[in-house]
Design an enzyme around this catalytic site. Structure first.
Site, PDB file in Angstrom:
ATOM      1  N   GLU A 127      10.407  18.881  15.303  1.00 45.30           N
ATOM      2  CA  GLU A 127       9.872  18.759  13.949  1.00 45.30           C
ATOM      3  C   GLU A 127       9.208  20.084  13.602  1.00 45.30           C
ATOM      4  O   GLU A 127       8.651  20.743  14.476  1.00 45.30           O
ATOM      5  CB  GLU A 127       8.838  17.625  13.861  1.00 45.30           C
ATOM      6  CG  GLU A 127       9.363  16.272  14.304  1.00 45.30           C
ATOM      7  CD  GLU A 127       8.284  15.193  14.325  1.00 45.30           C
ATOM      8  OE1 GLU A 127       7.348  15.265  13.496  1.00 45.30           O
ATOM      9  OE2 GLU A 127       8.376  14.290  15.167  1.00 45.30           O
ATOM     10  N   GLU A 184       4.618  10.879  21.511  1.00 37.64           N
ATOM     11  CA  GLU A 184       3.189  11.199  21.413  1.00 37.64           C
ATOM     12  C   GLU A 184       2.341  10.486  22.463  1.00 37.64           C
ATOM     13  O   GLU A 184       1.226  10.041  22.196  1.00 37.64           O
ATOM     14  CB  GLU A 184       2.683  10.914  19.991  1.00 37.64           C
ATOM     15  CG  GLU A 184       3.428  11.741  18.949  1.00 37.64           C
ATOM     16  CD  GLU A 184       2.983  11.487  17.511  1.00 37.64           C
ATOM     17  OE1 GLU A 184       2.146  10.585  17.296  1.00 37.64           O
ATOM     18  OE2 GLU A 184       3.475  12.191  16.614  1.00 37.64           O
TER      19      GLU A 184
END
Length: 460
Positions: free
Chosen positions: A430, A328
């Site tokens: 994910e 991220e």
């Protein structure tokens, strides 16, 4: 002659069994570019439904809330559930570069983003996206917006295209791509122990393993739960540990390493021949960085970072097929703020030296789910990936978290098209769909998996 006809009939039958009936509708165009070009290219689909009978593409101007006029297209009689794919080339005047959004406004809904591009004044950038309407719209406006709302910027748009696909057309092409990209014809010859050909033999085939990785997260809750373990091993051939490899778990205090849970989970996946991804080495969000690390700066932080990589990857060398090196980093920059903008380059280089067998990934969210997040547009992700590679980092994979509200399938496919130009493996690392939707609605959107498998496989 008869034998030849019989042979041709047999070949055609095998082709039909493998590939099914051919598709004669409009073909989805996978073209994309993340390069800024001196000259724009021709429109996809010859402009699609934007082109009039003469082949021209009329353009108007739309006055936005800021009072600025934007190039725009007036669209009539758009239908609900249809998948519309949009593309164009854009260029700006008045600043060096900026982020442009293509937005769609209908009479029944608020304006929504349908695509983005990092536009420049010196060259043409390719914007590709799309949308699906919840309900029909008699009149819609597709326009462009500078995210910085700079009134001095002039936006040029050329080679626009809007191509509709019905749900059936979209699905048919998906199935055709699965047949042609993931299936092959197999011819089985049966003979006896002396090598004599046997006709009319009965042959059965059983799949023993899956080549395409399909997995889920596991956590310490699976340990000791034999029913859960059996359920998981029957359905999945890939896994990722939810929190058990993260730094705050393995080293909650400086120098006090604890890999017990990770070791036990690794033992489970080994025993069931399940491949595992390593998630993650570093998380750029300070909220998920160990509290003791947050207090480090300079050489102390560099030493802690190196120790983290050495300890983790030396212990598990060759055990994990992937490592999410930087998690991220489009949204957070804990390490860059303290160690410099290029700190991540060293993370990747050191990780590759510690475990050369693993594929090293960046991983981030809101790249494929939406184009409203200005921090994680497809062009910003592609740009950061290029920077790391050019800076000496050994970056080998693109990770996409998929935290979906309502999926926008044409946008998803457009994002994958652009990322695939980098020629790196693309993994949907994910996936979840908002629990604000009921289970049947969530199941109806299983197409997320199909879309990602087809497009990623098509390129990589």
């Amino acid at each position: 002659m008869r034998a030849l006809l019989m042979l041709l009939s047999w070949v055609f039958l095998q082709w039909q069994l493998a590939f099914g009936a051919s598709y004669d509708g409009p073909r989805y165009d996978y073209y994309a570019s993340t390069e800024c070009k001196t000259y724009p290219e021709a429109p996809l689909y010859d402009g699609g439904i934007l082109a009039d009978r003469t082949g021209k593409i009329p353009m108007t101007y739309y006055k936005m809330e800021t009072g600025v006029y934007s190039p725009a297209f007036v669209l009539y009689n758009l239908t609900g559930t249809t998948r519309y794919t949009f593309s164009c080339w854009v260029k700006i005047k008045g600043t060096v570069s900026t982020l442009l959004k293509a937005r769609l406004s209908t009479e029944t809904s608020t304006s929504k983003c349908v695509g983005t591009a990092s536009a420049k004044s010196s060259c043409w950038s390719f914007l590709k996206g799309g949308f699906v309407l919840d309900s029909p719209s008699q009149t819609s406006i597709l326009y462009f917006q500078d995210v910085e709302a700079n009134n001095a910027i002039e936006i040029s748009v050329t080679s626009p295209s809007l191509q509709p696909f019905s749900v059936e057309q979209w699905k048919t092409q998906q199935e055709e791509n699965i047949r042609t990209k993931r299936k092959r014809v197999a011819t089985v010859h049966v003979s006896d122990s002396q090598g004599n050909h046997i006709t009319g033999a009965s042959v059965t085939a059983q799949q023993l393993s899956k080549d395409f990785p399909f997995g889920s997260a596991i956590a310490k809750t699976i340990l000791g739960n034999t029913a859960y373990q059996a359920w998981f091993a029957k359905r999945f051939n890939a896994a990722v540990f939810e929190n058990e490899l993260k730094w705050y778990t393995t080293e909650p205090e400086p120098g006090k390493l604890n890999y017990t849970l990770a070791d036990e989970l690794l033992e489970f996946v080994r025993a069931n021949q399940i491949v595992a991804r390593g998630h993650n080495i570093f998380w750029e969000d300070p909220k998920y960085t160990p509290s003791w690390v947050q207090n480090l700066t300079g050489d102390e932080l560099r030493a802690a970072v190196k120790s983290r990589i050495d300890s983790l990857l030396t212990r598990y060398k060759g055990e994990f097929v992937h490592w999410d090196v930087s998690n991220e980093m489009l949204h957070f920059d804990f390490y860059e703020q303290r160690l410099g903008y290029n700190a991540t380059f060293d993370f990747f280089a050191t990780a590759q030296q510690s475990d050369p067998y693993a594929t090293l990934f960046m991983n981030d969210f809101n790249v494929i789910e939406t184009c409203d997040d200005v921090n994680s547009t497809v062009d910003s992700y592609a740009s950061r990936l290029k920077e790391i590679k050019e800076g000496g980092g050994v970056l080998e994979g693109i990770g996409l978290e998929g935290h979906f509200s309502k999926p926008n399938f044409p946008l998803m496919r457009a994002v994958l098209d652009k990322l695939a130009t980098l020629k790196l493996p693309i993994w949907l690392t994910e996936i979840d769909i908002s629990n604000s939707f009921d289970q049947q609605t969530q199941w109806n959107w299983k197409e997320i998996d199909t879309t990602c498998r087809i497009v990623a496989n098509y390129y990589t």
